[in-house]
Design a protein around this motif. Structure first.
Motif, short mmCIF file in Angstrom:
data_model
loop_
_atom_site.label_atom_id
_atom_site.label_comp_id
_atom_site.label_asym_id
_atom_site.label_seq_id
_atom_site.Cartn_x
_atom_site.Cartn_y
_atom_site.Cartn_z
N PHE A 156 -5.67 5.75 9.68
CA PHE A 156 -5.44 4.66 10.63
C PHE A 156 -5.94 3.40 9.95
CE2 PHE A 156 -6.88 2.56 14.79
CZ PHE A 156 -5.61 2.13 15.12
N VAL A 157 -5.07 2.76 9.17
CA VAL A 157 -5.49 1.71 8.24
C VAL A 157 -4.56 0.50 8.38
CG1 VAL A 157 -6.37 3.44 6.63
CG2 VAL A 157 -4.06 2.56 6.31
N PRO A 158 -5.03 -0.70 7.97
CA PRO A 158 -4.13 -1.86 7.96
C PRO A 158 -3.01 -1.63 6.96
CG PRO A 158 -6.20 -2.36 6.83
CD PRO A 158 -6.38 -1.02 7.47
N TRP A 159 -1.87 -2.24 7.22
CA TRP A 159 -0.71 -1.94 6.39
C TRP A 159 -0.94 -2.30 4.92
CZ3 TRP A 159 2.11 -4.97 3.17
CH2 TRP A 159 1.98 -6.35 3.28
N ILE A 160 -1.76 -3.30 4.64
CA ILE A 160 -2.01 -3.69 3.25
C ILE A 160 -2.76 -2.60 2.48
CG2 ILE A 160 -1.92 -6.20 3.57
CD1 ILE A 160 -4.99 -6.12 3.81
N SER A 161 -3.35 -1.64 3.20
CA SER A 161 -4.05 -0.53 2.56
C SER A 161 -3.36 0.81 2.80
CB SER A 161 -5.50 -0.45 3.06
OG SER A 161 -6.24 -1.59 2.71
N ASP A 162 -2.18 0.77 3.39
CA ASP A 162 -1.48 2.01 3.73
C ASP A 162 -0.86 2.68 2.52
OD1 ASP A 162 -0.37 3.88 5.73
OD2 ASP A 162 1.55 3.03 5.11
N GLY A 163 -0.60 1.92 1.45
CA GLY A 163 0.03 2.53 0.29
C GLY A 163 1.47 2.90 0.54
N GLY A 164 2.20 2.02 1.21
CA GLY A 164 3.61 2.27 1.45
C GLY A 164 4.42 2.20 0.18
N PRO A 165 5.69 2.60 0.24
CA PRO A 165 6.50 2.72 -0.98
C PRO A 165 6.69 1.42 -1.74
CG PRO A 165 7.85 2.98 1.00
CD PRO A 165 6.43 3.04 1.44
N GLU A 166 6.66 0.28 -1.03
CA GLU A 166 6.86 -1.01 -1.70
C GLU A 166 5.54 -1.69 -2.05
OE1 GLU A 166 9.63 -2.02 -2.69
OE2 GLU A 166 11.20 -1.13 -1.44
N SER A 167 4.41 -0.98 -1.86
CA SER A 167 3.09 -1.55 -2.18
C SER A 167 2.59 -1.09 -3.54
CB SER A 167 2.08 -1.16 -1.08
OG SER A 167 2.47 -1.67 0.17
N TRP A 168 3.50 -0.83 -4.45
CA TRP A 168 3.11 -0.30 -5.76
C TRP A 168 2.62 -1.42 -6.68
CZ3 TRP A 168 5.72 -2.60 -9.73
CH2 TRP A 168 6.98 -3.12 -9.47
N TRP A 169 1.89 -0.97 -7.71
CA TRP A 169 1.53 -1.86 -8.81
C TRP A 169 1.47 -1.04 -10.09
CZ3 TRP A 169 -2.13 0.74 -6.16
CH2 TRP A 169 -3.27 1.17 -6.81
N ASP A 170 1.58 -1.68 -11.21
CA ASP A 170 1.55 -0.98 -12.49
C ASP A 170 0.39 -1.49 -13.34
OD1 ASP A 170 2.34 -3.33 -13.78
OD2 ASP A 170 4.41 -2.69 -14.07
N PRO A 171 0.14 -0.89 -14.52
CA PRO A 171 -1.03 -1.30 -15.32
C PRO A 171 -1.00 -2.76 -15.76
CG PRO A 171 -0.25 0.85 -16.03
CD PRO A 171 0.78 0.32 -15.09
N SER A 172 0.20 -3.37 -15.79
CA SER A 172 0.30 -4.77 -16.22
C SER A 172 0.13 -5.76 -15.09
CB SER A 172 1.66 -5.00 -16.90
OG SER A 172 1.79 -4.17 -18.03
N GLY A 173 0.00 -5.27 -13.86
CA GLY A 173 -0.17 -6.15 -12.72
C GLY A 173 1.11 -6.49 -12.00
N ASN A 174 2.25 -5.95 -12.43
CA ASN A 174 3.48 -6.12 -11.66
C ASN A 174 3.32 -5.41 -10.32
OD1 ASN A 174 4.92 -7.45 -13.82
ND2 ASN A 174 5.03 -5.44 -14.81
#
Length: 692
Positions: A156-174
């Motif tokens: 039960f978390v705020p959406w910014i911490s939900d880890g949804g499919p479009e909340s990805w990041w990569d090692p370069s910061g993209n």
């Protein structure tokens, strides 16, 4: 979708909602099996903590940018190798969660108390092209192989911490579009991100305002969720509270606590290991995975027309690697190791189970082995039952009342992918020296099944399965009962009513009785669909009861909508309560997972799939009550073919000590709901759930 499916629904060639047989197309299909014949039950099962599965350690030094009052962790996401069976020729290369350079499969277990928030810095240290073939033709998969989005499953978390499919990041910061400012929110900024964060770091905040339960965290990056999770990006998150540890943990109930020695965690996965002779059974594997070694993970990457129908008419040639409708491994892992042994004493235990398979359902039950020595101790006697189970909880916390399972004239425990179960198992009447098998024969796919996916020695479709050896998906775990050492424990007893007073249910339910829809609660009707994509591959989709214009996928009626199709259809008001009637037009049972909310299953009801063209169910029977162990809070619900499943939920948002910005992508609090058969989720059985 499997080669045993007797019918698939398509209207492209035969008209609306026509069912056409395709059994003849299964000739020439081969089992997925690639794994070598590993000797079963020659290594101990890893426990949680100590030399087993690592428990994450919180950071010792408080930083000024952390939210106040939190327990903070720093967790690395990286590539590593682990010896999952002593006979594998090489340690298996995996991806996972670790700390300070230490990784072990399923590691990074977090134990948290209700009311004490947890904040985590995740560091993405992945490199290379990954360890599982990636099909870049499905949505999002072409964005890079080293992206991650960590989802707290059940949180039960705020959406910014939900880890949804479009909340990805990569090692370069993209970053994905949920974290990238857009015209909908040009000033978007994550309020908990460290101002001095490195490009590979992201921050999450978990309020932990939920009752005791076993959750888990795993990857959810769009396009590669199924491969990242299969590669090892998963671990447990155990939440405890005073109701569990003080009230139920004390006399007269004496329930073992979350880290009590009598509490055992069992995480099930099905895998396939690369054998030295892989080229003989998979000629293109060295092409799609040139760095693969014997002992590494194998994953199906060819859409076999002999196994799955190719829809009419494909407009593009099938790629390799290609996504597939469902993946079933040939080797069962428990707590990250293949075919382990667990030693118990004549005591009562608490077993907390997680089905972490990509697609395989499980119906685990205890049976006696055929003997206590040699091969006989590794093979089951399916009709000689061991101790039954008393289920006390699910992924949503404690049941309203204990449910009896696996005993005479009792229902059998069934676990879909992502489901958890909390059990009491009593070995006090089992003679020391006895050997039992935790046994599974659930059809795969569920409910029809195919013998190609059922690995055991008597199955002519899986000839590599031999007595005493793998591949085998029926023998999950060997249990050896040792003599009692030390005094007996106080008996575990359970109150007639469990629940959790801090998490009251929306409706009070009576076991065995369908729960009516409360007066005044709005009802939303949604659909589960299957069709074909441009390559002719089977595709699963969510939809409403109104077909989109133009239709998506090659099927009639076409209610399905792609994950990112506009307009958004599941828009809900914060604080509102709704009933969802979910109509399953497919031949599979789908474990539907809801982010943000817990739900209660009200009822099920059969309907005519053939007569659903107008979007209104033609019901064929009476309301069906949920099973006794489905009552109370759930966040993963099995939805059976040919049935409408009704669930009720309240769309509250978690209270947090900072302002949560709207999503740049959806301009609301952005969550999703989806099937947790991971191959279905990504192609394309997922839709946004936006709370405003």
């Amino acid at each position: 979708m499997s080669s045993r499916r007797q019918f698939i629904k398509t209207g492209a060639a035969a008209g609306a909602a026509t069912l056409i047989p395709w059994m003849g197309m299964m000739r020439g299909a081969y089992a997925f099996s690639q794994s070598p014949n590993l000797v079963k039950f020659i290594q101990p099962m890893r426990g949680v903590g100590g030399a087993g599965i690592p428990i994450a350690a919180p950071d010792a030094v408080v930083q000024p940018w952390w939210q106040p009052g939190v327990t903070h962790y720093t967790i690395d996401i990286g590539d590593y190798a682990d010896q999952l069976h002593p006979q594998l020729p090489n340690p298996t290369r995996l991806r996972g969660y670790g700390q300070a350079g230490t990784f072990r499969h399923l590691g990074g277990v977090i134990a948290a108390k209700r009311g004490t928030p947890v904040q985590i810095t995740f560091r993405n240290n992945l490199s290379g092209n990954g360890i599982i073939p990636i099909d870049t033709t499905i949505p999002g998969a072409n964005l890079g192989p080293n992206r991650v989005a960590t989802h707290l499953h059940g949180g039960f978390v705020p959406w910014i911490s939900d880890g949804g499919p479009e909340s990805w990041w990569d090692p370069s910061g993209n970053m994905g579009r949920s974290f990238t400012p857009s015209p909908l929110n040009p000033t978007f900024a994550n309020p908990i991100r460290n101002p001095a964060a490195l490009p590979n770091e992201q921050e999450v905040y978990y309020p932990n305002n939920q009752g005791a339960r076993m959750m888990w965290y795993h990857d959810h990056a769009i396009g590669i969720t199924r491969t990242n999770a299969y590669a090892g990006l998963a671990s447990a998150y155990v939440l405890y509270d005073d109701y569990e540890t003080i009230l139920l943990g004390g006399a007269p109930y004496n329930l073992p606590g979350p880290l009590d020695p009598r509490t055992t965690y069992l995480v099930f996965q099905d895998k396939v290991f690369v054998s030295p002779s892989v080229v003989a059974t998979d000629p293109t594997w060295p092409i799609v995975m040139p760095s693969s070694r014997p002992g590494d993970l194998w994953y199906a990457h060819v859409y076999e027309p002999a196994r799955w129908v190719v829809g009419p008419p494909p407009t593009l040639p099938l790629p390799d690697p290609s996504s597939i409708p469902e993946f079933f491994g040939d080797t069962m892992l428990v707590n990250g190791t293949a075919y382990p042994t667990l030693h118990v004493q004549p005591r009562q235990y608490r077993w907390r189970m997680l089905n972490a398979c990509n697609a395989r359902f499980l119906n685990p039950r205890l049976v006696y082995a055929q003997g206590i020595n040699g091969v006989a101790a590794t093979e089951p006697s399916p009709n000689v039952a061991g101790p039954a189970f008393v289920q006390i909880g699910t992924e949503g916390g404690f049941l309203p009342a204990p449910a009896m399972l696996n005993g005479p004239k009792q229902p059998v425990l069934l676990m879909a992918p992502a489901e958890r179960t909390d059990l009491i198992v009593d070995f006090r009447a089992v003679a020391p020296g006895s050997v039992l098998i935790l046994y599974n024969d659930a059809p795969a796919p569920f409910p029809k099944g195919s013998p190609l996916n059922d690995y055991y020695p008597q199955n002519p479709k899986t000839p590599t399965s031999l007595p005493g050896l793998g591949p085998n998906t029926r023998t999950l775990l060997q249990i050896v009962v040792d003599p009692l050492v030390g005094p007996a424990d106080p008996a575990i007893t359970l109150p007639a009513t469990l629940g959790n007073p801090l998490d009251p249910f929306i409706v009070v339910q009576t076991p065995g009785v369908p729960t009516p829809i409360p007066a005044g609660v709005p009802v939303r009707r949604l659909t589960l669909n299957e069709a074909f994509d441009a390559y002719g591959r089977l595709i699963q989709m969510l939809g409403t009861d109104v077909a989109p214009v133009p239709p998506v996928g090659k099927a009639t009626p076409a209610f399905g909508r792609a994950y990112d199709a506009l307009p958004l259809t599941e828009n809900v008001a914060a604080g509102s309560t709704e009933v969802w009637e979910i109509v399953n037009l497919t031949a599979d049972t789908h474990p539907m997972h809801f982010h943000l909310v817990n739900v209660q299953v009200l009822s099920r009801q059969a309907f005519s799939v053939k007569q659903y063209a107008g979007g209104i169910p033609n019901y064929q029977g009476q309301l069906i009550a949920p099973d006794a162990n489905e009552l109370g809070w759930r966040e993963t619900v099995r939805m059976n073919p040919g049935q409408v499943t009704r669930v009720i939920m309240r769309f509250d948002l978690p209270a947090v000590p900072f302002a949560v910005p709207a999503s740049p992508h959806t301009a609301g609090n952005e969550y999703v709901w989806h099937c947790h058969i991971l191959e279905h989720e990504e192609h394309d059985m997922m839709r946004p759930l936006v709370v405003r």
